[in-house]
Enzyme design. Structure first.
Site, PDB file in Angstrom:
ATOM      1  N   ALA A 245      46.727  34.498  44.610  1.00 26.07           N
ATOM      2  CA  ALA A 245      46.626  34.343  46.064  1.00 26.07           C
ATOM      3  C   ALA A 245      46.445  35.661  46.804  1.00 26.07           C
ATOM      4  CB  ALA A 245      47.872  33.623  46.569  1.00 26.07           C
ATOM      5  N   ARG A 246      47.185  36.672  46.402  1.00 24.69           N
ATOM      6  CA  ARG A 246      47.235  37.900  47.211  1.00 24.69           C
ATOM      7  C   ARG A 246      46.041  38.817  46.981  1.00 24.69           C
ATOM      8  NH1 ARG A 246      52.429  40.244  43.935  1.00 24.69           N
ATOM      9  NH2 ARG A 246      51.461  40.520  41.892  1.00 24.69           N
ATOM     10  N   GLU A 247      45.181  38.506  46.036  1.00 20.90           N
ATOM     11  CA  GLU A 247      44.068  39.392  45.697  1.00 20.90           C
ATOM     12  C   GLU A 247      42.873  39.081  46.591  1.00 20.90           C
ATOM     13  OE1 GLU A 247      43.859  38.741  41.450  1.00 20.90           O
ATOM     14  OE2 GLU A 247      45.924  39.412  41.189  1.00 20.90           O
ATOM     15  N   ARG A 299      51.632  35.340  44.829  1.00 19.55           N
ATOM     16  CA  ARG A 299      50.666  35.400  43.730  1.00 19.55           C
ATOM     17  C   ARG A 299      50.306  34.018  43.173  1.00 19.55           C
ATOM     18  NH1 ARG A 299      49.520  38.638  38.904  1.00 19.55           N
ATOM     19  NH2 ARG A 299      49.822  37.446  37.008  1.00 19.55           N
ATOM     20  N   ASN A 317      46.934  31.896  36.233  1.00 21.06           N
ATOM     21  CA  ASN A 317      46.296  32.636  35.141  1.00 21.06           C
ATOM     22  C   ASN A 317      47.195  32.783  33.911  1.00 21.06           C
ATOM     23  OD1 ASN A 317      43.741  33.633  34.522  1.00 21.06           O
ATOM     24  ND2 ASN A 317      44.441  35.773  34.684  1.00 21.06           N
ATOM     25  N   ARG A 318      48.239  31.979  33.867  1.00 26.92           N
ATOM     26  CA  ARG A 318      49.022  31.803  32.638  1.00 26.92           C
ATOM     27  C   ARG A 318      49.064  30.329  32.262  1.00 26.92           C
ATOM     28  NH1 ARG A 318      48.462  36.359  33.590  1.00 26.92           N
ATOM     29  NH2 ARG A 318      49.924  38.114  33.469  1.00 26.92           N
ATOM     30  N   HIS A 370      39.478  39.380  39.927  1.00 24.37           N
ATOM     31  CA  HIS A 370      40.867  39.640  40.312  1.00 24.37           C
ATOM     32  C   HIS A 370      40.933  41.026  40.941  1.00 24.37           C
ATOM     33  CE1 HIS A 370      43.130  36.432  37.976  1.00 24.37           C
ATOM     34  NE2 HIS A 370      41.900  36.278  37.491  1.00 24.37           N
ATOM     35  N   SER A 371      42.133  41.405  41.361  1.00 23.30           N
ATOM     36  CA  SER A 371      42.377  42.794  41.690  1.00 23.30           C
ATOM     37  C   SER A 371      43.826  43.086  41.290  1.00 23.30           C
ATOM     38  CB  SER A 371      42.170  43.054  43.186  1.00 23.30           C
ATOM     39  OG  SER A 371      43.230  42.538  43.965  1.00 23.30           O
ATOM     40  N   TYR A 372      44.180  44.351  40.970  1.00 17.66           N
ATOM     41  CA  TYR A 372      43.312  45.482  41.154  1.00 17.66           C
ATOM     42  C   TYR A 372      43.372  46.347  39.904  1.00 17.66           C
ATOM     43  CZ  TYR A 372      47.813  47.726  42.119  1.00 17.66           C
ATOM     44  OH  TYR A 372      49.110  48.169  42.016  1.00 17.66           O
ATOM     45  N   TYR A 422      47.823  44.676  28.734  1.00 15.20           N
ATOM     46  CA  TYR A 422      48.996  44.183  28.022  1.00 15.20           C
ATOM     47  C   TYR A 422      48.663  42.755  27.632  1.00 15.20           C
ATOM     48  CZ  TYR A 422      49.125  43.235  32.978  1.00 15.20           C
ATOM     49  OH  TYR A 422      48.735  42.932  34.257  1.00 15.20           O
TER      50      TYR A 422
HETATM   51 ZN   LIG Z   1      44.911  38.503  39.416  1.00 15.18          ZN
END
Ligand SMILES: [Zn+2]
Ligand SMILES: *[C@@H]1O[C@H](CO)[C@@H](O)[C@H](O)[C@H]1NC(C)=O
Ligand SMILES: *[C@@H]1O[C@H](CO)[C@@H](O)[C@H](O)[C@H]1NC(C)=O
Length: 478
Positions: A245-247, A299, A317-318, A370-372, A422
């Site tokens: 959300a925040r990207e 997020r 995204n998981r 995505h960011s960042y 990671y």
């Molecule tokens: Zn992301």
């Protein structure tokens, strides 16, 4: 806007100001105020609440039953409720080298104690948000441990306030004449993004169509736009944005691509015209709207009622269904990387998986923005492993990075996501790769931490322009 809408927006604005919680007053270790005072679902109160209410024709769910009762009791009364706006005054963002295991341990402990939150990082460095009331304490701990750090953001709320200034007079006037409200000089609400997509479909019906592939948890449309000249031999490329959300830079960049191809299709290169383009610019519309309304740094999605503590949201995204549940994802519902209760447990990821399952289109590439951090990442993400064709992915990725650098000067690092960053299982890129889509990338857009998620709107155009150059390279290679 109707006068009712104006009134609602005004009421909302007042309540947002009056009900701002002062996180400065929290004690170390104390949780931040509950981020959701927005009742679930269909109780949005942001001036657009009507579109989220179930229509009569819709199949009834338990939620819509409840809602109907509420509505029929008092049909005229607006559902006034508090929408809190999280205030980040005094919060800081630091960049810390994590090469020392002592530092890693300290950061882990601070995160467990909820004094800090992770923003991003790689094998050797991490960006952390220090909550204001913990600042003194955390600073002392770093000083005692002789740990150095760079203060990237000195007052987060100030950055948030400056990030998305209103459009100037000229732009506003242009906006009125254009037929849609979208610009790339500002971060826009979902309504403007969807309006822009509908406008293009209406204006260029021979090459553009818009489809809804499903609905978010709160009932917002998941809108996908296709650009295609309908030639039989075309390849197909799928691009999404806004999973997190925040990207905000992500939907802005993806819509920039759409605009570029749509408005200039006739004069575009054959590489572009020989591809059927599918764009889903906002995968997580509930989260996206929530970051505009309430918590700039949210997020996850907004599915409500996870776990005994009824935390909200899963990390989309998981939540994808390839090697779901592995490393770098959490089973704890309050975690920012909560993977959901099962693969595709979230309506947003489920809709994407259904779309791919039901389509006859064979995609050659899947890109998710995505960011960042400025990375071009290819699978695998779930663990330190590489797909058999990783050399092809690496080679095309490096050519894309070179085009980006030549166009705008930004340096993007290329590698596998587990290798460069990671391990993180349940990502959309791994899942797309598992479907046999060859050129699968997660693009982490700008910057590298100076502004992080709160990248000023003046960066939209340069970031989008250089990434369009990268995308052109991909188009020439698929
Ligand atoms: Zn992301
Ligand atoms: C990790 O991040 C730091 C800080 O942003 C950067 O200087 C470094 O080059 C990065 N390393 C890799 C391998 O990406
Ligand atoms: C940080 O706060 C905790 C709990 O309030 C306290 O026990 C600890 O001594 C503090 N540490 C420093 C370095 O100030």
């Amino acid at each position: 806007m109707g006068s009712l809408t104006v009134t609602l927006v005004f009421l909302y604005a007042v309540s947002a100001v009056l009900c701002t919680p002062f996180i400065n007053q929290l004690q170390p270790g104390q949780e931040w105020p509950a981020r959701s005072s927005v009742k679930q679902p269909y109780h949005q109160f942001d001036g657009t609440e009507n579109e989220h209410k179930p229509e009569v024709a819709e199949p009834k769910t338990a939620a819509s039953e409840v809602e109907k009762e509420v509505i029929s009791d008092e049909p005229q009364a607006p559902l006034v409720e508090t929408v809190e706006r999280i205030d980040y005054s005094g919060a800081q963002v630091w960049k810390v080298s994590t090469e020392d295991v002592q530092v890693q341990r300290l950061i882990k402990k601070l995160a467990t104690d909820k004094l800090i939150a992770s923003w991003g990082g790689n094998h050797s460095s991490i960006d952390i948000l220090i909550k204001p009331n913990a600042l003194e304490n955390v600073t002392a701990m770093f000083r005692n441990g002789d740990i150095t750090y760079d203060i990237m953001i000195d007052d987060l709320q100030q950055r948030i306030n400056e990030e998305n200034p209103p459009l100037d007079e000229n732009e506003l006037e242009l906006q009125d004449r254009r037929g849609h409200r979208m610009t790339w000089k500002q971060y826009h609400r979902l309504e403007d993004i969807h309006g822009f997509m509908d406008y293009l479909a209406k204006t260029y019906p021979s090459i553009i169509s818009v489809n809804t592939i499903g609905k978010s948890y709160e009932g917002r449309e998941l809108k996908i736009l296709r650009i295609s000249d309908g030639k039989a031999g075309n390849k197909a490329v799928f691009i999404d944005g806004g999973i997190h959300a925040r990207e905000w830079i992500s939907p802005a960049v993806v819509t920039y691509f759409i605009n570029q191809f749509a408005e200039n299709f006739d004069v575009e290169s054959d590489d572009i015209k020989n591809i059927d383009w599918y764009f889903l610019p906002v995968v997580n519309p509930d989260g996206y709207e929530y970051t505009h309304r309430s918590d700039r740094l949210w997020r996850k999605n907004r599915k409500y009622g996870y776990g005994p503590s009824t935390c909200t949201g899963a990390d989309l995204n998981r939540n994808f269904g390839y090697r779901w549940g592995g490393k770098g994802s959490s089973s704890y519902p309050c975690s920012d990387i909560y993977r959901g209760s099962g693969p595709f447990s979230e309506p947003e990821t489920k809709a994407i998986s259904e779309f791919f399952r039901n389509t006859a289109v064979k995609f050659s590439a899947y890109l998710t923005y995505h960011s960042y951090g400025q990375y071009l990442l290819y699978p695998w993400g779930y663990d330190n492993a590489l797909p058999a064709d990783h050399k092809d992915l690496d080679s095309v990725g490096k050519q894309m990075a070179e085009a980006i650098r030549k166009t705008g000067g930004s340096q993007y690092k290329v590698g596998s996501s587990s290798g460069l960053l990671y391990p993180a299982a349940g990502g959309s890129d791994d899942w797309a790769k598992s479907l046999g889509i060859k050129y699968t990338y997660t693009v982490e857009l700008s910057d590298t931490g100076r502004y992080g998620f709160v990248l000023p709107a003046s960066y939209i155009e340069p970031v989008a322009r250089e990434n369009l150059a990268g995308l052109r390279v991909l188009a020439s290679q698929v």
